[in-house]
Design an enzyme around this catalytic site. Structure first.
Site, PDB file in Angstrom:
ATOM      1  N   CYS A 323     -14.611   9.235   1.142  1.00 24.99           N
ATOM      2  CA  CYS A 323     -13.967   8.148   0.406  1.00 24.99           C
ATOM      3  C   CYS A 323     -12.523   7.985   0.857  1.00 24.99           C
ATOM      4  CB  CYS A 323     -14.026   8.459  -1.094  1.00 24.99           C
ATOM      5  SG  CYS A 323     -12.969   7.418  -2.102  1.00 24.99           S
ATOM      6  N   GLU A 324     -12.155   6.786   1.235  1.00 23.08           N
ATOM      7  CA  GLU A 324     -10.806   6.554   1.734  1.00 23.08           C
ATOM      8  C   GLU A 324      -9.759   6.515   0.620  1.00 23.08           C
ATOM      9  OE1 GLU A 324     -10.573   1.703   2.093  1.00 23.08           O
ATOM     10  OE2 GLU A 324     -11.409   2.833   3.768  1.00 23.08           O
ATOM     11  N   HIS A 325     -10.188   6.476  -0.633  1.00 25.81           N
ATOM     12  CA  HIS A 325      -9.238   6.430  -1.745  1.00 25.81           C
ATOM     13  C   HIS A 325      -8.745   7.817  -2.142  1.00 25.81           C
ATOM     14  CE1 HIS A 325     -11.153   2.373  -3.080  1.00 25.81           C
ATOM     15  NE2 HIS A 325     -10.251   2.210  -2.136  1.00 25.81           N
ATOM     16  N   HIS A 326      -9.654   8.814  -2.077  1.00 27.41           N
ATOM     17  CA  HIS A 326      -9.294  10.156  -2.542  1.00 27.41           C
ATOM     18  C   HIS A 326      -9.497  11.235  -1.479  1.00 27.41           C
ATOM     19  CE1 HIS A 326     -10.422   7.873  -6.230  1.00 27.41           C
ATOM     20  NE2 HIS A 326      -9.336   8.454  -6.694  1.00 27.41           N
ATOM     21  N   GLN A 364     -18.463   2.836   0.320  1.00 31.36           N
ATOM     22  CA  GLN A 364     -19.911   2.650   0.451  1.00 31.36           C
ATOM     23  C   GLN A 364     -20.243   1.190   0.709  1.00 31.36           C
ATOM     24  OE1 GLN A 364     -22.330   4.601  -2.506  1.00 31.36           O
ATOM     25  NE2 GLN A 364     -24.049   3.197  -2.188  1.00 31.36           N
ATOM     26  N   HIS A 392     -20.752  10.302  -5.288  1.00 29.56           N
ATOM     27  CA  HIS A 392     -19.363  10.374  -4.837  1.00 29.56           C
ATOM     28  C   HIS A 392     -18.616  11.501  -5.540  1.00 29.56           C
ATOM     29  CE1 HIS A 392     -19.185   6.265  -2.843  1.00 29.56           C
ATOM     30  NE2 HIS A 392     -20.375   6.266  -3.431  1.00 29.56           N
ATOM     31  N   CYS A 394     -15.502  11.872  -5.687  1.00 31.39           N
ATOM     32  CA  CYS A 394     -14.329  11.359  -6.396  1.00 31.39           C
ATOM     33  C   CYS A 394     -14.678  10.898  -7.807  1.00 31.39           C
ATOM     34  CB  CYS A 394     -13.691  10.212  -5.606  1.00 31.39           C
ATOM     35  SG  CYS A 394     -14.781   8.821  -5.291  1.00 31.39           S
TER      36      CYS A 394
END
Length: 439
Positions: A323-326, A364, A392, A394
């Protein structure tokens, strides 16, 4: 560079049953450096030497290539270790008679206070901060032994080739020097990593360690205790001023991250190799970014099959992404179904293509679209469906802490809106009848 056969010395338990020895004594295994000689009641003026370094290794088995050890690996790593010390002042960070502080007022200076009140101010960039008590040949040879095997990750390669011991020699001048020899296995066992010196491992102080006798003043701030890299070093420049490789930058970043847990926890022997392992995993999990054209993984796997006009479905392809956010992983399975228009793709190419897009920082939703668009570009089918279902970290391991799964669906192609075609596609990717009714 040469090799020779010797018998183990009587009583030399470090050699074990080893009967073969290789050695390197090359012209470019050298460094020039200034160093301190100081102990209780004694200090020599700051002076320097032109050091020569030699490496020996012993084992009992010659490998299939005819060598005991890979000289290419040994030379590369030994040169790096020498280059890191070249044209530097060697500062013994564990000295019990030197007080070492970074000067905030002078900008990038180290203030070194000696017994008797003498104070030296040196440019920080010209210093190599070493976790040793003395910068003598005896301790430098042990320091370089650990540098070569641990910091530069050579121990696993030597162990895999059956190398049992390694010796590093450091000479200050011809005919005068010191050697340090130990079992290579000592560098791989966490419980054996504790040195008799004050530091658990002899490696460059990438972040600065506060000397026990340092006293903070308004003009000179104490060196912060840290087992990791300072923020400046994570920018891609090593303490030597040389550019760092992407692997080294990643390892430095993980060391810096671990240092936020506090010096006592982050200096645990069990965590010594963690930054290296984490950096290696990071490179593996983002390896898709190093493939310039993802479509190239299809290779010659595209086939013209005029009879191919009916549904093809490939199901239950596992994938792992991040995940590119976390920067936390998400994993799941993918299904693809398509109605070909006389052109098909080799079955093994679908998971390969999926993996190229998964092995990078992703969402995703984007991963589903990337995969679908790539298949469309390669095959130009009448219609295509891609469905991904993933869990996920995250969402499960932080925040709301719900172990839910996420499903995404992408439809492509000119025939995707035809009712009969859509039914086939959704059957191929296993959407329930209730889900199909809502689409």
């Amino acid at each position: 560079m040469a090799g020779r056969v010797t018998l183990p010395l009587e009583g030399d338990r470090m050699a074990g049953d080893a009967a073969r020895e290789v050695f390197m004594a090359l012209d470019d295994l050298k460094f020039s450096a200034a160093h301190f000689v100081a102990f209780k009641g004694f200090r020599e003026p700051l002076h320097g030497h032109n050091y020569s370094v030699g490496v020996r290794a012993g084992g009992s088995t010659i490998q299939a290539d005819g060598y005991l050890a890979d000289f290419g690996d040994l030379k590369k790593v030994a040169r790096k270790a020498c280059d890191a010390l070249n044209q530097r002042t060697l500062v013994p960070m564990k000295s019990d008679v030197l007080q070492i502080r970074r000067s905030e007022s002078n900008g990038g200076q180290l203030e070194i206070s000696c017994e008797g009140g003498a104070v030296m101010v040196l440019p920080e960039q010209d210093c190599a901060m070493l976790p040793v008590i003395h910068t003598t040949a005896e301790e430098l040879s042990e320091y370089l032994w650990w540098e070569i095997l641990v910091t530069h990750n050579l121990s696993a390669l030597l162990v895999a080739r059956g190398v049992q011991w390694m010796e590093v020699s450091v000479s200050e001048r011809p005919g005068q020097g010191a050697q340090f020899r130990a079992l290579v296995a000592r560098s791989t066992a966490p419980e054996a990593r504790q040195r008799p010196l004050a530091a658990p491992l002899p490696r460059p102080c990438s972040g600065f360690e506060e000397h026990p006798s340092a006293v903070a003043t308004s003009a000179a701030a104490p060196l912060p205790s840290s087992g990791g890299y300072s923020g400046a070093e994570v920018t891609g420049v090593a303490p030597t001023g040389q550019p760092m490789s992407p692997e080294d930058v990643a390892e430095a970043a993980y060391k810096s991250l671990l240092s936020t847990l506090g010096p006592e926890y982050s200096s645990r022997p069990e965590l010594v190799r963690t930054p290296y392992r984490a950096a290696k995993a990071w490179r593996e999990m983002t390896q898709g970014l190093r493939i310039e054209d993802p479509l190239e993984v299809a290779g010659t796997g595209i086939f013209d099959v005029p009879e191919a006009r009916d549904l093809v479905a490939i199901r239950d392809m596992p994938f792992h992404s991040m995940c590119e956010h976390h920067l936390l992983p998400f994993s799941g399975i993918a299904h693809v179904a398509y109605i070909p228009d006389g052109k098909v793709l080799g079955l093994s190419k679908f998971p390969r293509l999926l993996n190229v897009f998964a092995k990078r920082l992703q969402l995703q939703e984007r991963l589903s679209a990337n995969f679908a668009d790539a298949v469309m570009t390669l095959l130009q089918p009448r219609a295509l469906a891609v469905a991904l279902e993933a869990t996920h970290a995250c969402m499960c391991h932080r925040g709301v802490g719900v172990n839910a799964s996420t499903r995404t669906l992408v439809l492509r192609g000119p025939g995707r809106d035809e009712l009969a075609v859509k039914e086939q596609l959704l059957d191929g990717v296993s959407f329930s009848s209730g889900a199909r009714a809502r689409l």
